[in-house]
Design an enzyme around this catalytic site. Structure first.
Site, PDB file in Angstrom:
ATOM      1  N   HIS A 185     -32.208  -8.625 -10.689  1.00 52.10           N
ATOM      2  CA  HIS A 185     -31.656  -7.609 -11.582  1.00 52.10           C
ATOM      3  C   HIS A 185     -32.547  -7.410 -12.808  1.00 52.10           C
ATOM      4  O   HIS A 185     -32.958  -8.398 -13.428  1.00 52.10           O
ATOM      5  CB  HIS A 185     -30.241  -8.043 -12.027  1.00 52.10           C
ATOM      6  CG  HIS A 185     -29.608  -7.106 -13.002  1.00 52.10           C
ATOM      7  ND1 HIS A 185     -28.896  -7.551 -14.100  1.00 52.10           N
ATOM      8  CD2 HIS A 185     -29.588  -5.746 -13.049  1.00 52.10           C
ATOM      9  CE1 HIS A 185     -28.458  -6.490 -14.776  1.00 52.10           C
ATOM     10  NE2 HIS A 185     -28.858  -5.392 -14.163  1.00 52.10           N
TER      11      HIS A 185
HETATM   12 CA    CA Z   1     -34.186  -5.013  -9.170  1.00 54.25          CA
END
Ligand code: CA
Ligand code: V1P
Ligand code: ZN
Length: 402
Positions: A185
């Site tokens: 992320h």
């Molecule tokens: Ca990513």
């Protein structure tokens, strides 16, 4: 040289300082800056430098980094050394600025300041090449360090070159779209622009018992009623083992709609190569051409495009991927159309050529079959799963439409 020419109608620039290759996180650490040397050797070996403007970038300066980072944190990065004595003396700052557990994700190594300023210098120069109109696509493979926070190192990242580049682009463009195909992320970039609607962040990543643990489906921006930035963080959490066709389908569907509704004036694409099959840390199952086709898709929108590196822990495959994506940027095809054997082979004079041999599956040296984890990860995605994930993203995008 192999008939490689500049693309017609637009300019690609390549921003790099070879001094960055010399830095070491330590022998057991998965982040290997020498993967950048491998990348550069392939890019030059294939003659792609004939298709681009080349720039040996200068290191960024303290004041450039201070546009986002805390001054005391930057001072710490500047004076900290790897020896025990210095570390003992600065134990308090170490605890404050570098989260440490048994992993030691962000070790203090000698030359750390040179390393972070070289990475950031290349990315900032690339951003400047776009905003000044000198180039249409600017590439900085030593950048893409998406986890670094304002006053904290995280996940192998000390300085967030992406945030600094986007801040620069915001001086020339009203809206900037950030897309992140690293398997992790893009939390640091999301956090930095959480409360603005001028930057939209879109991250595809593995979610669930995986670093950094953020970027779930409900992580979409501030929750307050009509807060600026609400719905402008878009996350696509994914499962282990996702393959070329499922990832490609989702990427096109969600990215396409995001560009349509957000209408960015420039795009920053983090091309982390740890989403490939066979990565030492990643859990996805993408092949090089599928990863590259995401780049191709973004490029096809003909917006100023900043292409950055990021993760990638199987060095030969990182080099192959970023070489392929440099070729995509330049509109050069290195393999043959049938997707099998490479019609242009790595020339003999490329150092480490031997490291690229031995894939031995008829795909040539640049595009070995990487979805080798298939048996370990039997199909986890059903058509329904994919439709649901896409539907949830499109639902979020409806809030910013119009
Ligand atoms: Ca990513
Ligand atoms: O999982 C962690 C630790 C566990 N603590 C709670 C944090 N760290 C990960 C960090 C991954 C960073 C990825 C960076 C990027 O997105 C951008 C450049 O790619 C981690 C892992 C892992 N398997 O997730 N650290 C290490 N492995 C590690 C292994 C050996 C030595 C040092 C670190
Ligand atoms: Zn990563």
């Amino acid at each position: 040289q192999l008939g490689i020419e500049r693309p017609q109608g637009y300019t690609v620039s390549f921003h790099y300082n070879p001094k960055v290759e010399q830095h070491h996180f330590g022998s057991k650490h998965p982040m290997k800056p020498w993967r950048l040397q491998l990348t550069k050797q392939l890019v030059f070996g294939y003659g792609l430098h004939y298709a681009m403007d080349l720039n040996e970038s200068l290191p960024a300066e303290h004041r450039d980094l201070a546009e986002f980072h805390d001054n005391d944190y930057l001072n710490f990065l500047q004076y900290i050394k790897s020896d025990d004595q210095t570390q003992k003396r600065h134990q308090e700052e170490l605890n404050r600025y570098v989260f440490t557990d048994e992993f030691n994700d962000c070790p203090i190594f000698d030359g750390i300041w040179d390393y972070v300023t070289l990475c950031t210098g290349a990315t900032l120069e690339a951003a400047h090449a776009l905003s000044s109109g000198e180039s249409n696509i600017a590439i900085s493979w030593s950048g893409g360090l998406h986890h670094a926070k304002k006053r904290q190192a995280s996940g192998f990242c000390y300085v967030n070159d992406i945030v600094l580049a986007i801040q620069h682009l915001l001086q020339s463009y009203t809206r900037v779209l950030y897309i992140d195909i690293d398997v992790h992320h893009g939390d640091g970039v999301e956090a930095a622009f959480f409360n603005t609607d001028r930057v939209m962040t879109l991250s595809y990543h593995k979610y669930g018992e995986f670093f950094p643990g953020t970027g779930g489906p409900d992580d979409s921006g501030p929750k307050g009623f009509e807060e600026p930035g609400a719905y402008f963080s878009l996350n696509v959490p994914l499962e282990d083992g996702i393959d070329d066709s499922d990832y490609g389908w989702l990427f096109r569907k969600v990215t396409g709609k995001t560009i349509e509704v957000f209408k960015p004036e420039a795009i920053v694409l983090q091309c982390g190569a740890d989403s490939l099959g066979g990565d030492r840390l990643g859990k996805f199952n993408l092949n090089i051409k599928a990863h590259g086709s995401c780049v191709e898709y973004v490029k096809s929108r003909n917006l100023p495009l900043l292409m950055l590196g990021g993760g990638g822990y199987t060095p030969r495959n990182v080099a192959r991927t970023w070489c392929h994506e440099t070729a995509v940027a330049c509109n050069v095809q290195l393999g043959s159309d049938d997707g099998r054997a490479s019609s242009i082979e790595i020339p003999n004079f490329v150092p480490y050529r031997a490291a690229f041999e031995g894939a031995g599956n008829g795909n040539g040296l640049l595009y070995p079959e990487l979805n080798i984890r298939k048996l370990q990860h039997p199909k986890t995605y059903t058509r329904e799963d994919l439709e649901n994930t896409a539907a949830r993203c499109l639902e979020q995008l409806r809030h910013i439409e119009g």
